[in-house]
Design a protein around this motif. Sequence first.
Motif, PDB file in Angstrom:
ATOM      1  N   PRO A 185       0.821  -1.208   0.000  1.00  0.00           N
ATOM      2  CA  PRO A 185       0.000   0.000   0.000  1.00  0.00           C
ATOM      3  C   PRO A 185       0.858   1.262   0.000  1.00  0.00           C
ATOM      4  O   PRO A 185       1.985   1.269   0.492  1.00  0.00           O
ATOM      5  CB  PRO A 185      -0.799  -0.108   1.309  1.00  0.00           C
ATOM      6  N   ARG A 186       0.305   2.315  -0.561  1.00  0.00           N
ATOM      7  CA  ARG A 186       0.906   3.641  -0.469  1.00  0.00           C
ATOM      8  C   ARG A 186       0.112   4.448   0.542  1.00  0.00           C
ATOM      9  O   ARG A 186      -1.127   4.450   0.524  1.00  0.00           O
ATOM     10  CB  ARG A 186       0.863   4.360  -1.814  1.00  0.00           C
ATOM     11  N   VAL A 187       0.827   5.126   1.440  1.00  0.00           N
ATOM     12  CA  VAL A 187       0.176   5.947   2.464  1.00  0.00           C
ATOM     13  C   VAL A 187       0.655   7.387   2.291  1.00  0.00           C
ATOM     14  O   VAL A 187       1.866   7.642   2.195  1.00  0.00           O
ATOM     15  CB  VAL A 187       0.515   5.452   3.887  1.00  0.00           C
ATOM     16  N   ALA A 188      -0.285   8.328   2.244  1.00  0.00           N
ATOM     17  CA  ALA A 188       0.064   9.742   2.067  1.00  0.00           C
ATOM     18  C   ALA A 188      -0.892  10.616   2.859  1.00  0.00           C
ATOM     19  O   ALA A 188      -2.040  10.243   3.107  1.00  0.00           O
ATOM     20  CB  ALA A 188       0.022  10.127   0.587  1.00  0.00           C
ATOM     21  N   LEU A 189      -0.398  11.775   3.261  1.00  0.00           N
ATOM     22  CA  LEU A 189      -1.235  12.802   3.869  1.00  0.00           C
ATOM     23  C   LEU A 189      -1.749  13.712   2.768  1.00  0.00           C
ATOM     24  O   LEU A 189      -0.968  14.213   1.949  1.00  0.00           O
ATOM     25  CB  LEU A 189      -0.423  13.615   4.889  1.00  0.00           C
ATOM     26  N   LEU A 190      -3.051  13.924   2.736  1.00  0.00           N
ATOM     27  CA  LEU A 190      -3.684  14.808   1.759  1.00  0.00           C
ATOM     28  C   LEU A 190      -4.285  16.001   2.496  1.00  0.00           C
ATOM     29  O   LEU A 190      -5.071  15.820   3.442  1.00  0.00           O
ATOM     30  CB  LEU A 190      -4.794  14.081   0.997  1.00  0.00           C
ATOM     31  N   LEU A 191      -3.928  17.193   2.068  1.00  0.00           N
ATOM     32  CA  LEU A 191      -4.485  18.415   2.648  1.00  0.00           C
ATOM     33  C   LEU A 191      -5.087  19.272   1.542  1.00  0.00           C
ATOM     34  O   LEU A 191      -4.549  19.342   0.439  1.00  0.00           O
ATOM     35  CB  LEU A 191      -3.401  19.231   3.360  1.00  0.00           C
ATOM     36  N   ASP A 192      -6.181  19.936   1.865  1.00  0.00           N
ATOM     37  CA  ASP A 192      -6.732  20.980   1.004  1.00  0.00           C
ATOM     38  C   ASP A 192      -6.415  22.325   1.645  1.00  0.00           C
ATOM     39  O   ASP A 192      -6.792  22.578   2.801  1.00  0.00           O
ATOM     40  CB  ASP A 192      -8.245  20.828   0.844  1.00  0.00           C
ATOM     41  N   ILE A 193      -5.738  23.178   0.879  1.00  0.00           N
ATOM     42  CA  ILE A 193      -5.221  24.449   1.402  1.00  0.00           C
ATOM     43  C   ILE A 193      -5.977  25.614   0.765  1.00  0.00           C
ATOM     44  O   ILE A 193      -6.138  25.657  -0.462  1.00  0.00           O
ATOM     45  CB  ILE A 193      -3.714  24.595   1.087  1.00  0.00           C
TER      46      ILE A 193
END
Length: 226
Positions: A185-193
């Motif tokens: 799996p790929r794990v990433a933090l996603l933010l909307d700025i």
Amino acid sequence: MSQVYDLASGLVRRIYEKRIDAPAILDTASEFPNATKFTAAWQAIRDEALAVGKAPRFHDIMPEQADISANDGRDWRMFVLKAYDVAVPQNLARMPVLDRLLAECPEVKSAAISFLAPGKHIPSHRGPFRGIMRFHLGLVIPRQADGRPATVMMINHQERRIADGECLLWDDTFPHEVTNNADKPRVALLLDIWRPRLPPDMEILSRLIVHGVQAGMRRRGVSFSA
């Protein structure tokens, strides 16, 4: 209903494209200076993310995303901590380092941990709303045989890859898709700025859109609990 949503999304996107001339890939230092807080803490955020366990599939949280989440039988799971300024307290409590950073950065409107299954492909799509920018921070990015990150993001038909601890700021109103070419799996933090320096009329429109999304989530009783 989906045709109405697509029509409204397309109209909003065209309005923003006429008023805000922005490239697909954005300069993190000038557009989101607080990115350094998240990149400096990426290992602590990674450890918190890995302790979350099994998060909900994206289309189980938001059925309207089924076309890009349930398209190939492989999971795209999302642990949502904040959605358009609507906090998810029980999820934030499980990630105290990230909770603290989000409290320090009010320009972050949404935050989620994305878990992309091995082989998962998110097909090309476009976001409707240029009032925000999308930020990715690599937490667990598998590598392929040649050492490069195995997750490929195509943004406006340009290939982009980030490794563990690396970030990317971009405009998701451009066509984009993602493929995890690894067997892990790929794990990433996603933010909307929130996009800085918006023209006054776009600032007003953007805030109206956010309020509308918030009201829609409350009306539908959307739950982001893991």
